[in-house]
Design a protein around this motif. Structure first.
Motif, PDB file in Angstrom:
ATOM      1  N   PHE A  25       0.854  -1.191   0.000  1.00 27.96           N
ATOM      2  CA  PHE A  25       0.000   0.000   0.000  1.00 27.96           C
ATOM      3  C   PHE A  25       0.881   1.228   0.000  1.00 27.96           C
ATOM      4  O   PHE A  25       1.697   1.411   0.897  1.00 27.96           O
ATOM      5  CB  PHE A  25      -0.894  -0.025   1.235  1.00 27.96           C
ATOM      6  CG  PHE A  25      -1.645   1.259   1.475  1.00 27.96           C
ATOM      7  CD1 PHE A  25      -2.459   1.791   0.499  1.00 27.96           C
ATOM      8  CD2 PHE A  25      -1.529   1.926   2.696  1.00 27.96           C
ATOM      9  CE1 PHE A  25      -3.166   2.949   0.726  1.00 27.96           C
ATOM     10  CE2 PHE A  25      -2.224   3.089   2.922  1.00 27.96           C
ATOM     11  CZ  PHE A  25      -3.042   3.605   1.948  1.00 27.96           C
ATOM     12  N   ALA A  26       0.759   2.071  -1.020  1.00 29.48           N
ATOM     13  CA  ALA A  26       1.502   3.327  -1.081  1.00 29.48           C
ATOM     14  C   ALA A  26       0.666   4.418  -0.451  1.00 29.48           C
ATOM     15  O   ALA A  26      -0.531   4.532  -0.716  1.00 29.48           O
ATOM     16  CB  ALA A  26       1.818   3.683  -2.531  1.00 29.48           C
ATOM     17  N   MET A  27       1.275   5.215   0.404  1.00 19.58           N
ATOM     18  CA  MET A  27       0.568   6.303   1.055  1.00 19.58           C
ATOM     19  C   MET A  27       0.303   7.410   0.049  1.00 19.58           C
ATOM     20  O   MET A  27       1.189   8.183  -0.309  1.00 19.58           O
ATOM     21  CB  MET A  27       1.386   6.846   2.238  1.00 19.58           C
ATOM     22  CG  MET A  27       1.487   5.851   3.373  1.00 19.58           C
ATOM     23  SD  MET A  27      -0.124   5.355   3.964  1.00 19.58           S
ATOM     24  CE  MET A  27       0.221   3.678   4.455  1.00 19.58           C
ATOM     25  N   ALA A  28      -0.911   7.443  -0.448  1.00 13.65           N
ATOM     26  CA  ALA A  28      -1.251   8.369  -1.529  1.00 13.65           C
ATOM     27  C   ALA A  28      -1.225   9.803  -1.066  1.00 13.65           C
ATOM     28  O   ALA A  28      -1.575  10.113   0.050  1.00 13.65           O
ATOM     29  CB  ALA A  28      -2.641   8.031  -2.062  1.00 13.65           C
ATOM     30  N   TYR A  34       1.321   7.853   8.963  1.00 13.22           N
ATOM     31  CA  TYR A  34       2.137   7.938   7.756  1.00 13.22           C
ATOM     32  C   TYR A  34       1.968   9.306   7.106  1.00 13.22           C
ATOM     33  O   TYR A  34       0.878   9.884   7.122  1.00 13.22           O
ATOM     34  CB  TYR A  34       1.719   6.881   6.736  1.00 13.22           C
ATOM     35  CG  TYR A  34       1.775   5.456   7.225  1.00 13.22           C
ATOM     36  CD1 TYR A  34       2.995   4.807   7.397  1.00 13.22           C
ATOM     37  CD2 TYR A  34       0.604   4.762   7.480  1.00 13.22           C
ATOM     38  CE1 TYR A  34       3.041   3.489   7.828  1.00 13.22           C
ATOM     39  CE2 TYR A  34       0.641   3.433   7.904  1.00 13.22           C
ATOM     40  CZ  TYR A  34       1.866   2.802   8.086  1.00 13.22           C
ATOM     41  OH  TYR A  34       1.912   1.501   8.504  1.00 13.22           O
ATOM     42  N   ASP A  35       3.051   9.772   6.489  1.00 17.70           N
ATOM     43  CA  ASP A  35       2.905  10.915   5.591  1.00 17.70           C
ATOM     44  C   ASP A  35       2.821  10.394   4.165  1.00 17.70           C
ATOM     45  O   ASP A  35       2.928   9.186   3.915  1.00 17.70           O
ATOM     46  CB  ASP A  35       4.028  11.935   5.778  1.00 17.70           C
ATOM     47  CG  ASP A  35       5.411  11.404   5.413  1.00 17.70           C
ATOM     48  OD1 ASP A  35       5.500  10.539   4.507  1.00 17.70           O
ATOM     49  OD2 ASP A  35       6.400  11.839   6.027  1.00 17.70           O
ATOM     50  N   GLU A  36       2.650  11.290   3.202  1.00 22.28           N
ATOM     51  CA  GLU A  36       2.356  10.870   1.832  1.00 22.28           C
ATOM     52  C   GLU A  36       3.542  10.200   1.142  1.00 22.28           C
ATOM     53  O   GLU A  36       3.373   9.543   0.116  1.00 22.28           O
ATOM     54  CB  GLU A  36       1.893  12.071   1.008  1.00 22.28           C
ATOM     55  CG  GLU A  36       2.908  13.199   0.927  1.00 22.28           C
ATOM     56  CD  GLU A  36       2.350  14.406   0.189  1.00 22.28           C
ATOM     57  OE1 GLU A  36       1.894  14.235  -0.946  1.00 22.28           O
ATOM     58  OE2 GLU A  36       2.354  15.499   0.765  1.00 22.28           O
ATOM     59  N   SER A  37       4.734  10.318   1.707  1.00 21.99           N
ATOM     60  CA  SER A  37       5.912   9.742   1.049  1.00 21.99           C
ATOM     61  C   SER A  37       6.153   8.294   1.457  1.00 21.99           C
ATOM     62  O   SER A  37       6.988   7.613   0.867  1.00 21.99           O
ATOM     63  CB  SER A  37       7.161  10.561   1.411  1.00 21.99           C
ATOM     64  OG  SER A  37       7.464  10.433   2.795  1.00 21.99           O
ATOM     65  N   GLN A  38       5.426   7.820   2.477  1.00 24.85           N
ATOM     66  CA  GLN A  38       5.696   6.490   3.012  1.00 24.85           C
ATOM     67  C   GLN A  38       4.806   5.430   2.375  1.00 24.85           C
ATOM     68  O   GLN A  38       3.755   5.725   1.810  1.00 24.85           O
ATOM     69  CB  GLN A  38       5.497   6.493   4.531  1.00 24.85           C
ATOM     70  CG  GLN A  38       6.490   7.375   5.277  1.00 24.85           C
ATOM     71  CD  GLN A  38       6.165   7.466   6.748  1.00 24.85           C
ATOM     72  OE1 GLN A  38       5.200   8.111   7.143  1.00 24.85           O
ATOM     73  NE2 GLN A  38       6.974   6.822   7.565  1.00 24.85           N
ATOM     74  N   ALA A  97       3.490   1.071   3.043  1.00 23.95           N
ATOM     75  CA  ALA A  97       3.388   0.030   4.056  1.00 23.95           C
ATOM     76  C   ALA A  97       2.696  -1.174   3.462  1.00 23.95           C
ATOM     77  O   ALA A  97       2.012  -1.090   2.439  1.00 23.95           O
ATOM     78  CB  ALA A  97       2.608   0.554   5.256  1.00 23.95           C
ATOM     79  N   THR A  98       2.874  -2.320   4.105  1.00 20.78           N
ATOM     80  CA  THR A  98       2.162  -3.531   3.732  1.00 20.78           C
ATOM     81  C   THR A  98       1.072  -3.775   4.761  1.00 20.78           C
ATOM     82  O   THR A  98       1.359  -3.896   5.955  1.00 20.78           O
ATOM     83  CB  THR A  98       3.111  -4.736   3.670  1.00 20.78           C
ATOM     84  OG1 THR A  98       4.119  -4.478   2.698  1.00 20.78           O
ATOM     85  CG2 THR A  98       2.349  -5.997   3.301  1.00 20.78           C
ATOM     86  N   LEU A  99      -0.161  -3.832   4.312  1.00 17.84           N
ATOM     87  CA  LEU A  99      -1.303  -3.956   5.206  1.00 17.84           C
ATOM     88  C   LEU A  99      -2.030  -5.263   4.952  1.00 17.84           C
ATOM     89  O   LEU A  99      -1.956  -5.832   3.865  1.00 17.84           O
ATOM     90  CB  LEU A  99      -2.267  -2.786   4.987  1.00 17.84           C
ATOM     91  CG  LEU A  99      -1.662  -1.383   5.089  1.00 17.84           C
ATOM     92  CD1 LEU A  99      -2.743  -0.338   4.820  1.00 17.84           C
ATOM     93  CD2 LEU A  99      -1.026  -1.153   6.450  1.00 17.84           C
ATOM     94  N   GLN A 100      -2.757  -5.733   5.949  1.00 18.64           N
ATOM     95  CA  GLN A 100      -3.511  -6.967   5.795  1.00 18.64           C
ATOM     96  C   GLN A 100      -4.631  -6.785   4.776  1.00 18.64           C
ATOM     97  O   GLN A 100      -5.124  -5.684   4.539  1.00 18.64           O
ATOM     98  CB  GLN A 100      -4.071  -7.413   7.147  1.00 18.64           C
ATOM     99  CG  GLN A 100      -5.038  -6.446   7.784  1.00 18.64           C
ATOM    100  CD  GLN A 100      -5.312  -6.782   9.246  1.00 18.64           C
ATOM    101  OE1 GLN A 100      -4.399  -6.763  10.075  1.00 18.64           O
ATOM    102  NE2 GLN A 100      -6.568  -7.093   9.562  1.00 18.64           N
ATOM    103  N   ALA A 101      -5.073  -7.886   4.197  1.00 20.10           N
ATOM    104  CA  ALA A 101      -5.960  -7.834   3.038  1.00 20.10           C
ATOM    105  C   ALA A 101      -7.317  -7.230   3.342  1.00 20.10           C
ATOM    106  O   ALA A 101      -7.952  -6.653   2.453  1.00 20.10           O
ATOM    107  CB  ALA A 101      -6.135  -9.243   2.470  1.00 20.10           C
ATOM    108  N   ASP A 102      -7.791  -7.371   4.575  1.00 20.31           N
ATOM    109  CA  ASP A 102      -9.143  -6.886   4.875  1.00 20.31           C
ATOM    110  C   ASP A 102      -9.148  -5.472   5.450  1.00 20.31           C
ATOM    111  O   ASP A 102     -10.135  -5.038   6.043  1.00 20.31           O
ATOM    112  CB  ASP A 102      -9.861  -7.843   5.828  1.00 20.31           C
ATOM    113  CG  ASP A 102      -9.159  -7.976   7.179  1.00 20.31           C
ATOM    114  OD1 ASP A 102      -8.031  -7.447   7.306  1.00 20.31           O
ATOM    115  OD2 ASP A 102      -9.731  -8.589   8.092  1.00 20.31           O
ATOM    116  N   THR A 103      -8.065  -4.741   5.260  1.00 23.71           N
ATOM    117  CA  THR A 103      -7.994  -3.366   5.758  1.00 23.71           C
ATOM    118  C   THR A 103      -9.071  -2.496   5.111  1.00 23.71           C
ATOM    119  O   THR A 103      -9.276  -2.526   3.897  1.00 23.71           O
ATOM    120  CB  THR A 103      -6.608  -2.763   5.468  1.00 23.71           C
ATOM    121  OG1 THR A 103      -5.624  -3.507   6.188  1.00 23.71           O
ATOM    122  CG2 THR A 103      -6.543  -1.302   5.891  1.00 23.71           C
TER     123      THR A 103
END
Length: 510
Positions: free
Chosen positions: A3-6, A66-70, A72-78
């Motif tokens: 997941f990219a922090m948009a 998170y800020d927009e530059s970060q 993360a890997t999140l679980q599928a049901d997020t």
């Protein structure tokens, strides 16, 4: 899942690709993405604003910010919640309320404190409300608070006249979904519900397993000075030997009695303990009281609208803001939200500090003596500190996920730049879009999430109309002569808003 922090600008493009995930009713992982976060920097003890940020909640805690530059890997049901243009705030904390009184709404709009004691307080209300009235009034009142962005309430629960009404208030607190410190009230009653009965009830509550709720048990008691010594001794023993989350008391002094000062509590060895002790009002607080609050790290709950409505005031409270928090008090009489209370208090403190130091000398204030940031902290962070909790009233990793999201695109908020000023100076209850307590939505997309709220409304209205009729038939006390064997009743000068004859005071429209 990766997941990219948009960024705020990219959100509208990315959101449709993941929007299917928002159909999940509630997952253990939630991301509030693309908003402006009012976080807290513990290193500097100051607010830290993060724009175009994302708040990751796992279960009941804030997992990451998170800020927009970060990325993360999140679980599928997020769950992903689009909060672009919105403000993510910690939940507000009310450190003094009587939740059971909701049914009195609008019938006490012009009440003074002596009239309140004779009419709406815990003792004259005995026999007029039953356990159903207490339950549904407490529930409706807490839902009103949640709707306004109040996630934590310290309830001085004095609508207790037996085990049934005590249980009703506690059960409603649990059912509300709010974070409630339930201040089980012990008081001198003439109906056979003894101090021993009430202490036993308190201890039974503390023994309960409330770990799957957002409710904790505290003690509320006002008879430290006025009740018989043997009764107070039993309460003191319970306070020292029971695993309480908080103790609270009314402290007024002056003509009001309620002389439950920090000095009195210190003499009972109740301040230098791990249990937080919250004093409400502090109307006639002196230098010794202030010193004790600081040295024992205990707090004063200032209830501005209440203290002006009823006339017991807060003469020196601006001098102890470093050990102060904010409460609502009798929400049936006025505003239920903490933002309104801190806004009133902010302007009152500014007025006092201008008037006391500068205007008598005809000097002009070059700066403003109190900021919106300071007001915000009184309604959030300081409330948590008053309860000796560093994980509520604050946005930081590891804190409880008690969150309020303000809609930044409403007519009143449109154009904001400073999110703190937007919330404190411009927001209203209608701007509260989402509220979470323990990571669970209790208000979402502007609506309370509790099951069958229309049914709750009708159940409350049935109770309220019954109680309101009882009070229509309840004659008003004649307030004249001696008050509390201390002073005299006297009518203040009545405001006059009409030219010519009459004042415009009018009658109550009941």
């Amino acid at each position: 899942m990766p997941f990219a922090m948009a960024s705020c600008n990219l959100w509208q493009i990315i959101f449709p690709l993941i929007g299917v995930l928002t159909s999940i009713a509630r997952a253990s992982s939630i991301v509030l993405q693309g908003g402006t976060i009012i976080a807290f920097d513990e290193a500097t003890s100051s607010l830290n604003v993060l724009r175009c940020g994302s708040l990751h909640i796992v279960n009941d805690r804030i997992h990451a910010i998170y800020d927009e530059s970060q990325s993360a890997t999140l679980q599928a049901d997020t769950q992903f919640i689009n909060v672009t243009n919105h403000i993510i705030s910690p939940g507000f904390i009310d450190t003094h309320r009587h939740g059971w009184q909701t049914a009195f709404k609008t019938i006490g709009s012009n009440t003074s404190l002596p009239e309140y004691f004779h009419r709406f307080g815990e003792f004259p209300s005995e026999g007029k409300l039953d356990s159903e009235d207490v339950y549904i009034g407490q529930l409706a009142g807490l839902l009103e608070a949640i709707n306004a962005g109040v996630t934590t309430t310290l309830d001085h629960a004095h609508g207790i006249w037996g085990d049934d009404t005590a249980d009703a208030g506690l059960n409603a607190s649990i059912d509300s979904g709010a974070r409630v410190f339930y201040g089980h009230t012990i008081h001198q009653l003439d109906n056979g519900y003894t101090i021993e009965n009430q202490v036993a009830k308190l201890k039974s509550y503390v023994a309960m397993d409330l770990s799957n709720t957002s409710v904790e048990i505290g003690l509320a008691y006002d008879g430290w000075v006025t009740s018989p010594a043997d009764a107070t001794a039993k309460v003191v023993d319970a306070a020292k030997t029971t695993n309480l989350s908080v103790i609270t008391t009314h402290f007024l002094g002056g003509p009001w009695k309620y002389g439950n000062s920090p000095a009195v509590m210190h003499s009972l060895d109740l301040l230098n303990r791990t249990i937080p002790f919250v004093f409400s009002h502090g109307s006639f607080m002196d230098v010794a009281d202030v010193s004790l609050l600081r040295s024992t790290n205990q707090y004063l709950s200032i209830t501005p609208e209440s203290e002006y409505q009823y006339g017991h005031s807060n003469v020196n409270s601006q001098l102890i803001l470093d050990q102060a928090c904010i409460g609502v008090d009798t929400h049936f009489t006025f505003s239920t939200d903490i933002v309104t209370q801190v806004r009133i208090w902010l302007q009152e403190v500014r007025n006092r500090l201008y008037n006391q130091a500068l205007l008598p000398k005809w000097h002009a204030g070059a700066t403003n003596p109190m900021s919106a940031n300071q007001a915000f902290l009184l309604g959030t962070r300081n409330g948590g500190l008053a309860l000796h909790r560093d994980d509520i009233g604050i946005i930081k990793v590891g804190a409880k996920a008690d969150i309020v999201v303000y809609d930044g695109m409403t007519p009143g908020m449109l154009g904001w730049v400073d999110p703190v000023a937007a919330v404190i100076m411009h927001s209203n209850v209608g701007d509260v879009r989402h509220v979470l307590v323990d990571g669970k939505f209790v208000k979402r997309d502007g609506k309370l999430t509790i099951e069958d709220y229309p049914g709750i409304q009708q159940r409350f209205l049935k109770s309220a109309r019954k109680i309101q009729q009882v009070y229509k038939d309840f004659p008003y006390a004649v307030l004249e002569g001696s008050y509390n064997d201390i002073t005299l009743y006297e009518d203040p000068t009545q405001a006059d808003v009409l030219r010519g004859d009459g004042t415009g005071y009018g009658v109550k429209h009941l």
